[in-house]
Design an enzyme around this catalytic site. Structure first.
Site, mmCIF file in Angstrom:
data_model
loop_
_atom_site.group_PDB
_atom_site.id
_atom_site.type_symbol
_atom_site.label_atom_id
_atom_site.label_comp_id
_atom_site.label_asym_id
_atom_site.label_seq_id
_atom_site.Cartn_x
_atom_site.Cartn_y
_atom_site.Cartn_z
ATOM 1 N N SER A 56 46.638 24.600 51.208
ATOM 2 C CA SER A 56 45.507 24.905 52.089
ATOM 3 C C SER A 56 45.663 24.120 53.388
ATOM 4 O O SER A 56 46.490 23.190 53.469
ATOM 5 C CB SER A 56 44.195 24.507 51.412
ATOM 6 O OG SER A 56 44.109 23.084 51.337
ATOM 7 N N ASP A 93 47.432 28.881 52.164
ATOM 8 C CA ASP A 93 46.209 29.396 51.540
ATOM 9 C C ASP A 93 45.066 29.341 52.567
ATOM 10 O O ASP A 93 44.837 28.294 53.193
ATOM 11 C CB ASP A 93 45.898 28.472 50.336
ATOM 12 C CG ASP A 93 44.826 29.022 49.421
ATOM 13 O OD1 ASP A 93 44.621 30.239 49.397
ATOM 14 O OD2 ASP A 93 44.216 28.192 48.695
ATOM 15 N N GLU A 145 42.346 39.320 53.729
ATOM 16 C CA GLU A 145 41.203 39.314 52.800
ATOM 17 C C GLU A 145 40.079 40.200 53.320
ATOM 18 O O GLU A 145 39.728 40.176 54.494
ATOM 19 C CB GLU A 145 40.677 37.883 52.584
ATOM 20 C CG GLU A 145 39.477 37.858 51.622
ATOM 21 C CD GLU A 145 39.116 36.472 51.084
ATOM 22 O OE1 GLU A 145 39.955 35.568 51.136
ATOM 23 O OE2 GLU A 145 37.963 36.307 50.633
ATOM 24 N N HIS A 189 35.058 30.424 44.469
ATOM 25 C CA HIS A 189 35.823 29.177 44.589
ATOM 26 C C HIS A 189 35.099 27.983 43.967
ATOM 27 O O HIS A 189 33.875 27.964 43.892
ATOM 28 C CB HIS A 189 36.087 28.856 46.062
ATOM 29 C CG HIS A 189 37.133 29.732 46.671
ATOM 30 N ND1 HIS A 189 36.841 30.709 47.578
ATOM 31 C CD2 HIS A 189 38.473 29.778 46.486
ATOM 32 C CE1 HIS A 189 37.960 31.319 47.938
ATOM 33 N NE2 HIS A 189 38.969 30.773 47.292
ATOM 34 N N GLY A 190 35.892 26.993 43.571
ATOM 35 C CA GLY A 190 35.347 25.699 43.164
ATOM 36 C C GLY A 190 35.120 25.576 41.663
ATOM 37 O O GLY A 190 35.322 26.526 40.892
ATOM 38 N N HIS A 222 41.338 35.366 44.307
ATOM 39 C CA HIS A 222 41.046 33.950 44.568
ATOM 40 C C HIS A 222 39.970 33.495 43.580
ATOM 41 O O HIS A 222 39.352 34.305 42.890
ATOM 42 C CB HIS A 222 40.520 33.781 46.000
ATOM 43 C CG HIS A 222 41.590 33.839 47.030
ATOM 44 N ND1 HIS A 222 41.932 32.766 47.808
ATOM 45 C CD2 HIS A 222 42.420 34.847 47.400
ATOM 46 C CE1 HIS A 222 42.912 33.099 48.609
ATOM 47 N NE2 HIS A 222 43.232 34.369 48.400
HETATM 48 P P1 13P Z 1 39.509 28.004 42.218
HETATM 49 O O1 13P Z 1 38.622 27.075 42.973
HETATM 50 O O2 13P Z 1 38.742 28.904 41.322
HETATM 51 O O3 13P Z 1 40.612 27.297 41.503
HETATM 52 O O4 13P Z 1 40.211 28.968 43.312
HETATM 53 C C1 13P Z 1 41.299 28.510 44.076
HETATM 54 C C2 13P Z 1 41.627 29.424 45.197
HETATM 55 O O5 13P Z 1 41.174 30.545 45.294
HETATM 56 C C3 13P Z 1 42.559 28.926 46.210
HETATM 57 O O6 13P Z 1 42.692 29.796 47.274
HETATM 58 O O1 G3H Z 2 40.387 27.977 48.087
HETATM 59 C C1 G3H Z 2 40.439 26.781 48.327
HETATM 60 C C2 G3H Z 2 41.428 25.918 47.623
HETATM 61 O O2 G3H Z 2 40.949 25.529 46.364
HETATM 62 C C3 G3H Z 2 41.839 24.779 48.493
HETATM 63 O O3 G3H Z 2 40.840 23.833 48.599
HETATM 64 O O4 G3H Z 2 40.612 23.374 51.048
HETATM 65 O O5 G3H Z 2 39.884 21.685 49.320
HETATM 66 O O6 G3H Z 2 42.318 22.123 49.721
HETATM 67 P P1 G3H Z 2 40.898 22.687 49.751
HETATM 68 ZN ZN ZN Z 3 40.956 30.930 47.747
#
Ligand code: 13P
Ligand code: G3H
Ligand code: ZN
Length: 320
Positions: A56, A93, A145, A189-190, A222
């Protein structure tokens, strides 16, 4: 300019084509440090799975872009040394600007995501097409996306999903020239996706409609962590204070992986696994202060998690 091919990396095009016909999804695991990278590669070598190493923009800032490039190059060599040269993609990412995507390509990434999903449709198309135009000059593949996931994406917090509208996908793919498309069908996410008692649901019906409109086109999911309850319990048992939460059921992800979904992103589950292992060492051996004594077990737990995902969720084992 560093060409990813000189680093031993591959782009995602050929891997996606095989994944779609083979009915499995590639693992896209996020990394920002050596132990995560080692665990990912060791798991993929052991299972003979191709892999997408995912970075990321926050991870890039944290780890330094030059170091990441050498780590990815090292990952290719490490796989060989472990006994099996799995194909490795280095992927950005959630890239949010053309400049960031360009910079990653110049630093050796073989694949980039431009996430214009928070922009109005026309702006998303315009930005994504610009990235594709630049990336394809270097044979770098691009993920776009459409639709907004609930949770935190690029520091933007969305309370609710905006599901991808199937009627937009054909136009988007045609106008932008993207190589793959991330969609919003109920994942988020998360580590705090749903409260216990809620019923997470991947909208396989929307996925099927999208597939009908763009047959054979690579789809990306994702926010696909499952928030393993045993790991959450372990963290809290050893002094953590995570609030109760559940993630995406693995059987639903398995069903999606058998379709045109050919890349599944998992980050949070890895974070949880590392945290559980480290907390256990800290709680049971409070006199320990050699980082190898807690990062080593964290790496082992991560590797076991990744092997489980590859074999039981993604189905990418023996596909390298
Ligand atoms: P999670 O937070 O569900 O692991 O998703 C990660 C993601 O989509 C990274 O782009
Ligand atoms: O989708 C997000 C990923 O989990 C990356 O997270 O921006 O905290 O590195 P981050
Ligand atoms: Zn993501």
């Amino acid at each position: 300019m560093v060409n990813y091919k000189d680093l031993g990396l591959v782009n995602s095009r050929g891997l996606f084509a095989k994944a779609i016909t083979g009915g499995y999804a590639l693992p896209a695991f996020n990394f920002n440090n050596m132990e995560q990278m080692q665990a990912i590669i060791a798991a993929c070598v052991e299972t003979k799975s191709p892999v997408i190493l995912q970075v990321s923009s926050g991870a890039r800032k944290y780890a330094n872009q030059t170091l990441l490039r050498y780590m990815a190059q090292g990952a290719v060599a490490y796989a060989k040394e472990l006994g099996f040269a799995v194909p490795v993609v280095l992927h950005l990412d959630h890239g949010d600007t053309l400049e960031l995507c360009k910079s990653c390509i110049e630093y050796g990434f073989s694949s980039v995501m431009i996430d214009g999903s928070h922009h109005p449709y026309e702006k998303n198309v315009e930005l994504t097409a610009q990235v594709v135009e630049y990336a394809h000059r270097y044979d770098v593949t691009v993920e776009g996306e459409l639709g907004v996931l609930a949770g935190i994406e690029d520091d933007v917090k969305a309370e609710h999903h905006t599901y991808t509208q199937p009627e937009e996908v054909e136009d988007f793919v045609k106008k932008t020239g993207v190589d793959s498309l991330a969609i919003s069908i109920g994942t988020s996410h998360g580590a705090f996706k749903f409260k216990p008692g809620q019923k997470p649901e991947i909208r396989l019906d929307i996925l099927a409609e999208i597939e009908q409109r763009i047959p054979g086109f690579p789809i990306v999911l994702h926010g696909a962590s499952s928030v393993p309850q045993d790991i959450v319990a372990e963290i809290n048992h050893y002094g953590g204070r995570l609030k109760d939460s559940i993630g995406i059921p693995e059987d639903q992800l398995r069903a999606a992986a058998k379709s045109a979904v050919c890349k599944i992103n998992i980050d949070s589950d890895g974070r949880l696994a590392m945290t559980a292992a480290i907390r256990k060492v800290f709680a049971e051996q409070p006199a320990e202060f050699d980082p190898r004594k807690y990062l080593g077990p964290a790496r082992d737990k991560l590797k076991a998690l990744y092997i489980h995902k590859i074999k039981e969720v993604l189905g990418s084992d023996d596909k390298a």
